[in-house]
Design a protein around this motif. Structure first.
Motif, PDB file in Angstrom:
ATOM      1  N   LEU A 202       0.829  -1.214   0.000  1.00 49.55           N
ATOM      2  CA  LEU A 202       0.000   0.000   0.000  1.00 49.55           C
ATOM      3  C   LEU A 202       0.858   1.256   0.000  1.00 49.55           C
ATOM      4  O   LEU A 202       0.555   2.234  -0.703  1.00 49.55           O
ATOM      5  N   LEU A 203       1.935   1.243   0.777  1.00 53.01           N
ATOM      6  CA  LEU A 203       2.836   2.402   0.799  1.00 53.01           C
ATOM      7  C   LEU A 203       3.475   2.618  -0.567  1.00 53.01           C
ATOM      8  O   LEU A 203       3.652   3.760  -1.011  1.00 53.01           O
ATOM      9  N   ARG A 205       2.171   1.767  -3.498  1.00 52.48           N
ATOM     10  CA  ARG A 205       1.152   2.299  -4.414  1.00 52.48           C
ATOM     11  C   ARG A 205       0.906   3.781  -4.162  1.00 52.48           C
ATOM     12  O   ARG A 205       0.770   4.559  -5.105  1.00 52.48           O
ATOM     13  N   ILE A 206       0.850   4.155  -2.890  1.00 48.53           N
ATOM     14  CA  ILE A 206       0.652   5.581  -2.557  1.00 48.53           C
ATOM     15  C   ILE A 206       1.828   6.400  -3.026  1.00 48.53           C
ATOM     16  O   ILE A 206       1.665   7.501  -3.585  1.00 48.53           O
ATOM     17  N   PHE A 207       3.048   5.871  -2.834  1.00 47.83           N
ATOM     18  CA  PHE A 207       4.254   6.591  -3.242  1.00 47.83           C
ATOM     19  C   PHE A 207       4.283   6.792  -4.758  1.00 47.83           C
ATOM     20  O   PHE A 207       4.599   7.882  -5.244  1.00 47.83           O
ATOM     21  N   LYS A 209       1.771   6.896  -6.805  1.00 45.21           N
ATOM     22  CA  LYS A 209       0.721   7.814  -7.255  1.00 45.21           C
ATOM     23  C   LYS A 209       1.114   9.262  -6.959  1.00 45.21           C
ATOM     24  O   LYS A 209       0.658  10.164  -7.631  1.00 45.21           O
TER      25      LYS A 209
END
Length: 209
Positions: A202-203, A205-207, A209
């Motif tokens: 998740l980290l 994917r957030i990074f 984006k």
């Protein structure tokens, strides 16, 4: 020395139970007694004990070598594996190091530099790379870690070792102390590993984006 190897022997013949004979037998008997008294040490020589504790078979140790290969080859497959297994195992090793009796500096500096380099290498590849990861990469890494764990468990049983702490908990206090007895702490550690992989995913994917 020449007198002992000459072709024609010119000295006294052997005498049964002479002083030399008795002393020789006594030395052999003494060595036999010592061998019996110290049989456990003979069965477990220093080299054998070293093999059971000093091989780089921990997942975090393996990650150190793989991260160096990753930086040289820019391998996407190694990056995907190390992003989960390397970062996860290195954070665990850095947070709860199993250094035994060693403190600063000794192997302390080498331990933190090597495991810290895995974490930083993966972050570097994440920053400069264009690799994309899906959940399939996460589950492939989980599978690979478990296959590696089975292999290490067999090696542990063969050597009488405890790599990856699969046969018993490490001495002293550790994170495993709160996860139950063997083998249940292995199941708990598996769940924590999968959860930490999801957090890393998740980290990432957030990074990106």
């Amino acid at each position: 020395m020449q007198k002992y190897v000459q072709s024609v022997y010119k000295h006294d013949p052997f005498h049964l139970f002479s002083t030399e004979h008795v002393v020789t037998l006594a030395i052999i008997a003494l060595l036999a007694i010592l061998l019996f008294l110290f049989q456990e040490r003979v069965k477990q020589p220093r080299a054998s004990r070293s093999v059971r504790t000093s091989l780089p078979l921990q997942l975090s140790d393996l990650s150190v070598y793989l991260s160096a290969i990753m930086l040289v080859t820019k391998s996407r497959k190694l990056f995907v594996f190390l992003f989960f297994a390397g970062i996860g195992s290195s954070i665990q090793a850095l947070a709860t190091p199993d250094l035994g009796m060693f403190s600063f500096p000794h192997i302390y500096i080498l331990f933190f530099i090597s495991h810290g380099s895995v974490f930083l290498s993966c972050l570097l590849m994440a920053v400069i790379g264009t690799n994309r990861m899906g959940q399939r990469s996460l589950w492939v890494t989980v599978l690979l870690v478990n296959v590696y764990g089975v292999c290490i468990f067999l090696i542990d049983r063969w050597l009488g070792a405890n790599y990856m702490y699969l046969t018993k908990k490490p001495g002293g206090s550790s994170l495993l102390d709160v996860l139950g007895p063997w083998p249940w702490y292995i199941v708990s550690a598996e769940a924590i590993t999968i959860a930490s992989f999801f957090i890393l995913y998740l980290l990432y994917r957030i990074f990106k984006k």
